[in-house]
Design an enzyme around this catalytic site. Structure first.
Site, mmCIF file in Angstrom:
data_model
loop_
_atom_site.group_PDB
_atom_site.id
_atom_site.type_symbol
_atom_site.label_atom_id
_atom_site.label_comp_id
_atom_site.label_asym_id
_atom_site.label_seq_id
_atom_site.Cartn_x
_atom_site.Cartn_y
_atom_site.Cartn_z
ATOM 1 N N ARG A 195 31.634 73.644 20.375
ATOM 2 C CA ARG A 195 30.814 74.017 21.521
ATOM 3 C C ARG A 195 31.351 75.314 22.112
ATOM 4 N NH1 ARG A 195 27.658 71.198 19.582
ATOM 5 N NH2 ARG A 195 26.429 69.497 20.498
ATOM 6 N N HIS B 190 23.798 78.615 16.019
ATOM 7 C CA HIS B 190 24.004 77.163 16.100
ATOM 8 C C HIS B 190 23.309 76.451 14.935
ATOM 9 C CE1 HIS B 190 25.081 73.869 19.242
ATOM 10 N NE2 HIS B 190 25.244 73.412 18.016
#
Length: 339
Positions: free
Chosen positions: A250, A298
């Site tokens: 993250r 991502h």
């Protein structure tokens, strides 16, 4: 076994109430093969599965389902009056952690952890090799139609890699890097793991002691209060100038401003970031212009790899059998801890 549980419920579902319990499926990768598998298992365990392709359609009926498999908007869960278990097909479930999103405190949450290891580990190997073999420099030159030769290059063989996070993703990454000749150190909260690919495993409290010797630092962490900002400005300064940073966990785990400063000043050799803050990254964000930096939107995990989809369905079906039998879920998430 899973088959024994299905046989039991198929033979006894009338005695257990004579009605089918309701299961909603809302995942983007659904196909006929997965639908047949889910329908067969659900029916034998006493469930009736309904499939949704739009969140709007799910929202109209969400209050009738005991189990939801997928990733609905957390704002919808308060309307899920009958919900007892949400099985997210994603590994990261931070959006479902706050108590206020749930219709009742005893609802169960599980995730897709265990399905993403191969896809993300291969991404780590890919971008690390690109950095070691100076692909960002080649790409920049080739975009300008310049024919260059960059030397020297470096190898995974003999590299000292620190992996921050020793779960499914970290373990799969360690196996691949060890096979390519790296020395791999794992760092995690407990300082313990059963994965033999790690040469050693240290507690998070010892992270500062290994950073100065790292040729590469890989972050494979979930989003929790403990992991936010874990690669701080001070820790970035501990990394040697020849080190690379790879983040597939993250974006919030890294002090991004400090990382950009280190890259721009040449205090780090480069970085590969599949996660960042914010997402999507604005076109004018300075991170785009950092030298020797590979940015991907991502996509290291996602559901682009068929194996990932296969495994996440298998994880759900195993836990559906556990749930129907009143047993503990394999992928149960502790909402207080975040994983």
């Amino acid at each position: 076994s899973f088959g024994d549980k299905r046989k039991f419920f198929k033979q006894n579902w009338v005695l257990l109430g004579g009605f089918m319990r309701k299961l909603a499926v809302y995942v983007g990768f659904m196909n006929d093969r997965y639908r047949r598998r889910i329908n067969g298992a659900a029916e034998e365990l006493g469930f009736s599965a309904t499939y949704y392709h739009s969140e709007a359609a799910l929202a109209e009926e969400i209050g009738t389902f005991e189990v939801i498999y997928g990733h609905p908007d957390p704002a919808l869960l308060q309307k899920a009056e009958s919900l007892r278990w949400l099985c997210s097909d994603f590994a990261g479930v931070e959006k479902y952690l706050p108590d206020h999103v749930w219709p009742r405190p005893d609802c169960l949450l599980s995730n897709g952890s265990g399905a993403y290891g191969p896809a993300i580990a291969e991404h780590v190997v890919m971008v690390l090799l690109m950095l070691l073999r100076r692909m960002p420099e080649y790409q920049a030159a080739l975009a300008e139609r310049r024919w260059i030769s960059c030397a020297p290059i470096r190898s995974i063989t003999g590299s000292r890699v620190v992996i921050l996070g020793t779960g499914d993703i970290g373990s799969h990454t360690a196996r691949r890097l060890k096979a390519l000749g790296a020395s791999v150190t794992g760092v995690c909260r407990s300082g313990q793991t059963a994965e033999p690919a790690f040469g050693r495993v240290l507690p998070t409290a010892a992270l500062d002691t290994v950073l100065p010797q790292a040729d590469a630092l890989v972050l494979a962490l979930p989003a929790t209060a403990e992991t936010a900002g874990i690669l701080s400005r001070e820790r970035i300064a501990l990394l040697p100038p020849a080190a690379y940073v790879v983040n597939v966990g993250r974006g919030a785990a890294i002090d991004q401003e400090a990382l950009m400063e280190a890259l721009q000043a040449g205090r780090l050799a480069g970085a590969a970031l599949d996660v960042m803050t914010p997402e999507p990254l604005p076109p004018d964000h300075p991170l785009w212009g950092c030298p020797n930096t590979i940015l991907t939107p991502h996509v290291s995990g996602n559901m682009a790899l068929g194996l990932t989809c296969d495994w996440t369905v298998e994880l759900f079906l195993r836990d559906l059998a556990h749930y129907a039998a009143g047993e503990a879920l394999e992928n149960l998430v502790d909402r207080a801890r975040g994983y």
